[in-house]
Design a protein around this motif. Structure first.
Motif, PDB file in Angstrom:
ATOM      1  N   ASP A  36       0.956  -1.210   0.016  1.00 57.88           N
ATOM      2  CA  ASP A  36       0.037  -0.041  -0.008  1.00 57.88           C
ATOM      3  C   ASP A  36       0.861   1.092   0.048  1.00 57.88           C
ATOM      4  O   ASP A  36       0.885   2.166   0.950  1.00 57.88           O
ATOM      5  CB  ASP A  36      -1.020  -0.061   1.129  1.00 57.88           C
ATOM      6  CG  ASP A  36      -2.136  -0.912   0.946  1.00 57.88           C
ATOM      7  OD1 ASP A  36      -2.373  -1.417   0.078  1.00 57.88           O
ATOM      8  OD2 ASP A  36      -2.789  -1.244   2.076  1.00 57.88           O
ATOM      9  N   GLY A  37       1.694   1.323  -0.901  1.00 61.24           N
ATOM     10  CA  GLY A  37       2.737   2.624  -1.072  1.00 61.24           C
ATOM     11  C   GLY A  37       4.006   2.009  -0.605  1.00 61.24           C
ATOM     12  O   GLY A  37       4.330   1.018   0.161  1.00 61.24           O
ATOM     13  N   LYS A  65      -0.034   8.354  -2.903  1.00 59.75           N
ATOM     14  CA  LYS A  65      -0.304   9.725  -3.453  1.00 59.75           C
ATOM     15  C   LYS A  65      -1.511  10.037  -2.618  1.00 59.75           C
ATOM     16  O   LYS A  65      -1.869  11.265  -2.578  1.00 59.75           O
ATOM     17  CB  LYS A  65      -0.538   9.831  -4.931  1.00 59.75           C
ATOM     18  CG  LYS A  65      -1.951   9.055  -5.201  1.00 59.75           C
ATOM     19  CD  LYS A  65      -1.937   8.965  -7.002  1.00 59.75           C
ATOM     20  CE  LYS A  65      -3.010   7.833  -7.294  1.00 59.75           C
ATOM     21  NZ  LYS A  65      -3.398   7.950  -8.675  1.00 59.75           N
ATOM     22  N   HIS A  66      -2.459   9.329  -2.055  1.00 59.57           N
ATOM     23  CA  HIS A  66      -3.604   9.688  -1.130  1.00 59.57           C
ATOM     24  C   HIS A  66      -3.451   9.438   0.354  1.00 59.57           C
ATOM     25  O   HIS A  66      -3.883  10.095   0.930  1.00 59.57           O
ATOM     26  CB  HIS A  66      -4.723   8.961  -1.466  1.00 59.57           C
ATOM     27  CG  HIS A  66      -4.890   9.201  -3.163  1.00 59.57           C
ATOM     28  ND1 HIS A  66      -5.577  10.426  -3.375  1.00 59.57           N
ATOM     29  CD2 HIS A  66      -5.076   8.281  -4.050  1.00 59.57           C
ATOM     30  CE1 HIS A  66      -5.775  10.349  -4.839  1.00 59.57           C
ATOM     31  NE2 HIS A  66      -5.242   9.053  -4.927  1.00 59.57           N
ATOM     32  N   PHE A  67      -2.334   8.656   0.952  1.00 59.74           N
ATOM     33  CA  PHE A  67      -2.300   8.390   2.234  1.00 59.74           C
ATOM     34  C   PHE A  67      -0.775   8.392   2.795  1.00 59.74           C
ATOM     35  O   PHE A  67       0.005   7.987   2.136  1.00 59.74           O
ATOM     36  CB  PHE A  67      -2.701   6.984   2.385  1.00 59.74           C
ATOM     37  CG  PHE A  67      -4.216   6.988   2.121  1.00 59.74           C
ATOM     38  CD1 PHE A  67      -5.364   7.571   2.817  1.00 59.74           C
ATOM     39  CD2 PHE A  67      -4.877   6.434   0.822  1.00 59.74           C
ATOM     40  CE1 PHE A  67      -6.841   7.231   2.278  1.00 59.74           C
ATOM     41  CE2 PHE A  67      -6.043   6.273   0.331  1.00 59.74           C
ATOM     42  CZ  PHE A  67      -7.002   6.820   1.322  1.00 59.74           C
ATOM     43  N   ASP A  68      -0.763   8.649   4.024  1.00 56.29           N
ATOM     44  CA  ASP A  68       0.563   8.441   4.597  1.00 56.29           C
ATOM     45  C   ASP A  68       0.068   7.636   5.882  1.00 56.29           C
ATOM     46  O   ASP A  68      -0.922   7.792   6.550  1.00 56.29           O
ATOM     47  CB  ASP A  68       1.130   9.958   5.428  1.00 56.29           C
ATOM     48  CG  ASP A  68       1.495  10.831   4.266  1.00 56.29           C
ATOM     49  OD1 ASP A  68       1.979  10.251   3.121  1.00 56.29           O
ATOM     50  OD2 ASP A  68       1.335  12.019   4.534  1.00 56.29           O
ATOM     51  N   ASN A 102      -4.865  12.136   2.887  1.00 56.18           N
ATOM     52  CA  ASN A 102      -4.425  13.330   2.386  1.00 56.18           C
ATOM     53  C   ASN A 102      -5.259  13.763   1.123  1.00 56.18           C
ATOM     54  O   ASN A 102      -4.854  14.859   0.593  1.00 56.18           O
ATOM     55  CB  ASN A 102      -3.030  13.156   1.741  1.00 56.18           C
ATOM     56  CG  ASN A 102      -1.915  13.024   2.895  1.00 56.18           C
ATOM     57  OD1 ASN A 102      -2.103  13.376   3.961  1.00 56.18           O
ATOM     58  ND2 ASN A 102      -0.970  12.204   2.680  1.00 56.18           N
ATOM     59  N   ARG A 103      -6.439  13.126   0.964  1.00 53.38           N
ATOM     60  CA  ARG A 103      -6.940  13.456  -0.473  1.00 53.38           C
ATOM     61  C   ARG A 103      -7.884  14.601   0.015  1.00 53.38           C
ATOM     62  O   ARG A 103      -8.413  15.134   1.307  1.00 53.38           O
ATOM     63  CB  ARG A 103      -8.115  12.296  -0.812  1.00 53.38           C
ATOM     64  CG  ARG A 103      -7.514  11.081  -1.083  1.00 53.38           C
ATOM     65  CD  ARG A 103      -8.379  10.065  -1.435  1.00 53.38           C
ATOM     66  NE  ARG A 103      -8.941   9.357  -0.008  1.00 53.38           N
ATOM     67  CZ  ARG A 103      -9.809   8.453   0.164  1.00 53.38           C
ATOM     68  NH1 ARG A 103     -10.256   7.769  -1.026  1.00 53.38           N
ATOM     69  NH2 ARG A 103     -10.228   7.877   1.015  1.00 53.38           N
ATOM     70  N   ASP A 149     -12.366   3.446   5.260  1.00 53.67           N
ATOM     71  CA  ASP A 149     -12.138   2.531   4.007  1.00 53.67           C
ATOM     72  C   ASP A 149     -10.852   2.122   3.666  1.00 53.67           C
ATOM     73  O   ASP A 149     -10.458   1.295   3.012  1.00 53.67           O
ATOM     74  CB  ASP A 149     -12.860   3.168   2.852  1.00 53.67           C
ATOM     75  CG  ASP A 149     -14.543   3.296   3.151  1.00 53.67           C
ATOM     76  OD1 ASP A 149     -14.950   2.171   3.994  1.00 53.67           O
ATOM     77  OD2 ASP A 149     -15.150   4.243   2.775  1.00 53.67           O
ATOM     78  N   VAL A 150      -9.890   3.104   3.879  1.00 49.25           N
ATOM     79  CA  VAL A 150      -8.420   2.670   3.215  1.00 49.25           C
ATOM     80  C   VAL A 150      -7.708   1.611   3.861  1.00 49.25           C
ATOM     81  O   VAL A 150      -6.951   1.045   3.365  1.00 49.25           O
ATOM     82  CB  VAL A 150      -7.545   4.283   3.517  1.00 49.25           C
ATOM     83  CG1 VAL A 150      -7.216   4.431   5.120  1.00 49.25           C
ATOM     84  CG2 VAL A 150      -6.394   4.238   2.951  1.00 49.25           C
ATOM     85  N   ILE A 151      -7.921   1.297   5.053  1.00 53.61           N
ATOM     86  CA  ILE A 151      -7.329   0.267   5.680  1.00 53.61           C
ATOM     87  C   ILE A 151      -8.021  -0.975   5.957  1.00 53.61           C
ATOM     88  O   ILE A 151      -7.573  -2.124   6.114  1.00 53.61           O
ATOM     89  CB  ILE A 151      -6.808   0.642   7.326  1.00 53.61           C
ATOM     90  CG1 ILE A 151      -5.973   1.816   7.043  1.00 53.61           C
ATOM     91  CG2 ILE A 151      -6.120  -0.628   7.981  1.00 53.61           C
ATOM     92  CD1 ILE A 151      -4.673   1.649   6.297  1.00 53.61           C
TER      93      ILE A 151
END
Length: 166
Positions: A36-37, A65-68, A102-103, A149-151
Motif C-alpha cells: 500500500d505505497g 499519493k493519497h495516504f500516509d 491526504n485526499r 475504508d482505506v485500511i
C-alpha cells in the motif's frame, strides 16, 4: 488409511528433524518495499529459545499519493535452512498503526484518518553472509481492521530487508 498415516508420520518426522542453521541472536536493519505505497521499516529480529525461532518487530512508514501511514508489526517466525547460508522462514503476527488521509474533499467530513489494527502472515528467503550481514526477500500479506475504508482490506506487502547481525 494406514498408508496415509505412515506418509503423514514420515513427512512430520522429516519436518521436525530438519537441521536448521543457527541464526544470529540479534539483527537490526531496514526493510524496504510495500504493498500500500512504498515505505521503509526499522526491523529488529531476536532469536527465541532454540535457534530456529525468532521474533521480528518492525516500525515503519508508508505513503502513496493519497495516504500516509505508520505501523508497528510483531511477527513470530520459524526459520529452516535450505543450504549453506540460505534459509527460508514463515511466520504470523499482528500490528497497530495510524493513517492520514491526504485526499482533498469538497467537505471535511470524509477524511479517513485514525488508528487501525491488522493481522499478518510472513514467508520469505534470506541469505546469511559470513560477515554479520543478512539480506532477505519476503512476502507479508496483511488484513486491516478499522472503521476507515482505506485500511479495511487485504494488502500484499513485498519487501527487501538488509540487517546487521550481532
Amino acid at each position: 488409511m494406514k498408508k496415509i498415516a505412515l506418509t503423514l508420520s514420515l513427512v512430520l518426522g522429516a519436518l521436525l528433524t530438519m537441521n536448521a542453521q543457527e541464526i544470529s541472536k540479534n539483527a537490526i536493519g531496514l526493510r524496504l518495499g510495500g504493498g500500500d505505497g512504498f515505505g521503509a521499516e526499522v526491523s529488529y529480529q531476536r532469536a527465541l529459545g532454540n535457534n530456529n525461532n525468532r521474533l521480528e518487530l518492525d516500525l515503519g512508514w508508508r505513503n502513496d499519493k493519497h495516504f500516509d501511514a505508520f505501523k508497528l508489526a510483531g511477527l513470530y517466525q520459524w526459520v529452516w535452512n535450505i543450504e549453506g547460508g540460505f534459509n527460508w522462514y514463515a511466520g504470523a503476527g499482528a500490528g497497530i498503526g495510524s493513517v492520514d488521509d491526504n485526499r482533498v474533499y469538497r467537505d471535511d467530513f470524509h477524511h479517513d484518518d485514525g488508528a487501525f489494527l491488522f493481522v499478518a502472515g510472513n514467508i520469505g528467503i534470506e541469505y546469511n553472509f559470513d560477515i554479520p550481514l543478512l539480506v532477505s526477500l519476503d512476502f507479508r500479506p496483511e488484513i486491516g481492521f478499522s472503521d476507515y475504508d482505506v485500511i479495511d482490506d487485504f494488502a500484499p506487502d513485498i519487501a527487501i530487508g538488509v540487517r546487521y547481525q550481532f
